[in-house]
Design a protein around this motif. Structure first.
Motif, PDB file in Angstrom:
ATOM      1  N   TYR A  77      -5.025   6.575  -0.865  1.00  0.00           N
ATOM      2  CA  TYR A  77      -3.910   5.643  -0.929  1.00  0.00           C
ATOM      3  C   TYR A  77      -4.147   4.680  -2.085  1.00  0.00           C
ATOM      4  O   TYR A  77      -5.237   4.624  -2.662  1.00  0.00           O
ATOM      5  CB  TYR A  77      -3.731   4.897   0.401  1.00  0.00           C
ATOM      6  CG  TYR A  77      -4.946   4.103   0.837  1.00  0.00           C
ATOM      7  CD1 TYR A  77      -5.070   2.746   0.538  1.00  0.00           C
ATOM      8  CD2 TYR A  77      -5.986   4.719   1.545  1.00  0.00           C
ATOM      9  CE1 TYR A  77      -6.185   2.031   0.936  1.00  0.00           C
ATOM     10  CE2 TYR A  77      -7.100   4.000   1.938  1.00  0.00           C
ATOM     11  CZ  TYR A  77      -7.191   2.657   1.644  1.00  0.00           C
ATOM     12  OH  TYR A  77      -8.295   1.946   2.024  1.00  0.00           O
ATOM     13  N   HIS A  78      -3.112   3.956  -2.438  1.00  0.00           N
ATOM     14  CA  HIS A  78      -3.191   2.985  -3.527  1.00  0.00           C
ATOM     15  C   HIS A  78      -2.752   1.628  -3.000  1.00  0.00           C
ATOM     16  O   HIS A  78      -1.815   1.542  -2.202  1.00  0.00           O
ATOM     17  CB  HIS A  78      -2.256   3.389  -4.676  1.00  0.00           C
ATOM     18  CG  HIS A  78      -2.619   4.709  -5.282  1.00  0.00           C
ATOM     19  ND1 HIS A  78      -3.322   4.814  -6.457  1.00  0.00           N
ATOM     20  CD2 HIS A  78      -2.401   5.984  -4.868  1.00  0.00           C
ATOM     21  CE1 HIS A  78      -3.493   6.090  -6.751  1.00  0.00           C
ATOM     22  NE2 HIS A  78      -2.952   6.823  -5.791  1.00  0.00           N
ATOM     23  N   THR A 121      -0.473   2.129   7.717  1.00  0.00           N
ATOM     24  CA  THR A 121      -1.290   1.705   6.563  1.00  0.00           C
ATOM     25  C   THR A 121      -2.793   1.744   6.868  1.00  0.00           C
ATOM     26  O   THR A 121      -3.563   0.991   6.306  1.00  0.00           O
ATOM     27  CB  THR A 121      -0.892   0.314   6.009  1.00  0.00           C
ATOM     28  OG1 THR A 121      -1.204  -0.702   6.957  1.00  0.00           O
ATOM     29  CG2 THR A 121       0.576   0.270   5.620  1.00  0.00           C
ATOM     30  N   LYS A 146      -6.967   2.862  -6.484  1.00  0.00           N
ATOM     31  CA  LYS A 146      -7.008   4.002  -5.567  1.00  0.00           C
ATOM     32  C   LYS A 146      -8.190   3.848  -4.619  1.00  0.00           C
ATOM     33  O   LYS A 146      -9.289   3.482  -5.022  1.00  0.00           O
ATOM     34  CB  LYS A 146      -7.132   5.310  -6.352  1.00  0.00           C
ATOM     35  CG  LYS A 146      -7.063   6.543  -5.483  1.00  0.00           C
ATOM     36  CD  LYS A 146      -7.060   7.808  -6.327  1.00  0.00           C
ATOM     37  CE  LYS A 146      -6.958   9.056  -5.458  1.00  0.00           C
ATOM     38  NZ  LYS A 146      -6.870  10.272  -6.282  1.00  0.00           N
ATOM     39  N   MET A 200       0.846  -1.168   0.000  1.00  0.00           N
ATOM     40  CA  MET A 200       0.000   0.000   0.000  1.00  0.00           C
ATOM     41  C   MET A 200       0.892   1.231   0.000  1.00  0.00           C
ATOM     42  O   MET A 200       1.924   1.262   0.664  1.00  0.00           O
ATOM     43  CB  MET A 200      -0.921  -0.016   1.212  1.00  0.00           C
ATOM     44  CG  MET A 200      -1.932  -1.138   1.130  1.00  0.00           C
ATOM     45  SD  MET A 200      -3.019  -1.325   2.559  1.00  0.00           S
ATOM     46  CE  MET A 200      -3.770   0.229   2.712  1.00  0.00           C
ATOM     47  N   TYR A 243      -4.613   9.213   5.300  1.00  0.00           N
ATOM     48  CA  TYR A 243      -3.887   7.946   5.252  1.00  0.00           C
ATOM     49  C   TYR A 243      -2.533   8.088   5.936  1.00  0.00           C
ATOM     50  O   TYR A 243      -1.790   9.029   5.688  1.00  0.00           O
ATOM     51  CB  TYR A 243      -3.693   7.504   3.793  1.00  0.00           C
ATOM     52  CG  TYR A 243      -2.910   6.227   3.669  1.00  0.00           C
ATOM     53  CD1 TYR A 243      -3.497   5.016   3.981  1.00  0.00           C
ATOM     54  CD2 TYR A 243      -1.583   6.241   3.255  1.00  0.00           C
ATOM     55  CE1 TYR A 243      -2.772   3.839   3.882  1.00  0.00           C
ATOM     56  CE2 TYR A 243      -0.860   5.074   3.145  1.00  0.00           C
ATOM     57  CZ  TYR A 243      -1.459   3.876   3.467  1.00  0.00           C
ATOM     58  OH  TYR A 243      -0.738   2.716   3.374  1.00  0.00           O
ATOM     59  N   CYS A 276      -6.187   4.637   7.822  1.00  0.00           N
ATOM     60  CA  CYS A 276      -6.652   6.024   7.789  1.00  0.00           C
ATOM     61  C   CYS A 276      -6.747   6.498   9.236  1.00  0.00           C
ATOM     62  O   CYS A 276      -7.822   6.505   9.832  1.00  0.00           O
ATOM     63  CB  CYS A 276      -8.000   6.106   7.089  1.00  0.00           C
ATOM     64  SG  CYS A 276      -7.919   5.673   5.344  1.00  0.00           S
ATOM     65  N   CYS A 327      -3.690  13.522   0.772  1.00  0.00           N
ATOM     66  CA  CYS A 327      -3.400  12.824   2.025  1.00  0.00           C
ATOM     67  C   CYS A 327      -4.541  11.912   2.473  1.00  0.00           C
ATOM     68  O   CYS A 327      -4.354  11.074   3.344  1.00  0.00           O
ATOM     69  CB  CYS A 327      -3.049  13.819   3.130  1.00  0.00           C
ATOM     70  SG  CYS A 327      -4.464  14.714   3.814  1.00  0.00           S
ATOM     71  N   PRO A 337       1.029   6.378   6.160  1.00  0.00           N
ATOM     72  CA  PRO A 337       1.847   5.357   5.512  1.00  0.00           C
ATOM     73  C   PRO A 337       2.594   4.444   6.480  1.00  0.00           C
ATOM     74  O   PRO A 337       2.982   3.348   6.114  1.00  0.00           O
ATOM     75  CB  PRO A 337       2.823   6.154   4.653  1.00  0.00           C
ATOM     76  CG  PRO A 337       2.753   7.543   5.107  1.00  0.00           C
ATOM     77  CD  PRO A 337       1.469   7.725   5.848  1.00  0.00           C
ATOM     78  N   PRO A 366       0.906   5.753  -0.187  1.00  0.00           N
ATOM     79  CA  PRO A 366       0.111   6.979  -0.105  1.00  0.00           C
ATOM     80  C   PRO A 366      -0.059   7.600  -1.483  1.00  0.00           C
ATOM     81  O   PRO A 366       0.811   7.468  -2.339  1.00  0.00           O
ATOM     82  CB  PRO A 366       0.945   7.886   0.807  1.00  0.00           C
ATOM     83  CG  PRO A 366       2.338   7.387   0.693  1.00  0.00           C
ATOM     84  CD  PRO A 366       2.231   5.916   0.415  1.00  0.00           C
ATOM     85  N   ASP A 367      -1.179   8.264  -1.703  1.00  0.00           N
ATOM     86  CA  ASP A 367      -1.353   9.018  -2.937  1.00  0.00           C
ATOM     87  C   ASP A 367      -0.425  10.233  -2.864  1.00  0.00           C
ATOM     88  O   ASP A 367      -0.370  10.903  -1.844  1.00  0.00           O
ATOM     89  CB  ASP A 367      -2.798   9.474  -3.078  1.00  0.00           C
ATOM     90  CG  ASP A 367      -3.051  10.134  -4.414  1.00  0.00           C
ATOM     91  OD1 ASP A 367      -3.425   9.439  -5.352  1.00  0.00           O
ATOM     92  OD2 ASP A 367      -2.837  11.371  -4.500  1.00  0.00           O
TER      93      ASP A 367
END
Length: 115
Positions: A11-12, A46, A28, A1, A41, A48, A8, A43, A3-4
């Motif tokens: 995430y992907h 992992t 996404k 996973m 999110y 929110c 913020c 990181p 972060p985009d």
């Protein structure tokens, strides 16, 4: 996973494109608002789990690319890192985009690679 890079609250996560192919497909996802507020999110965990004030992001989860081949760690999770490369857009143009990768087995990025 991962972060985009620009949001913020997103995430992907990566999954194989096909069962027998090594190519990964990015999907996404977005953190939702709850009855106790908005979250971003994280990181490191992992999840929110970053409480946002006024439901707004205060910074970018991944540094903004300033030059080609710029590289660095994702500050809150040193097993993740980014490399800035050209990302093709429509009309034969491109932008610098922070492509993210993960060091295997919990290793972290150093000047010599993942150690």
């Amino acid at each position: 996973m991962f972060p985009d890079p620009f949001d913020c609250q997103a995430y992907h996560f990566c999954t194989p494109d096909k069962l027998d192919a090594p190519v990964l497909q990015s999907t996404k996802a977005k953190c939702g608002d709850t009855s106790v507020g908005s979250y971003g999110y994280n990181p490191k965990t992992t999840f929110c789990s970053d409480k946002l004030s006024d439901a707004k992001c205060t910074d970018f989860p991944v540094p903004i690319c300033e030059r080609m081949l710029q590289k660095g760690i994702i500050s809150r999770n040193p097993t993740l890192y980014y490399v800035c490369l050209n990302h093709p857009l429509l009309n034969d143009t491109s932008i610098l985009y922070p492509f993210q990768m993960a060091c295997p087995f919990g290793k972290t990025l150093s000047p010599c690679g993942c150690e």
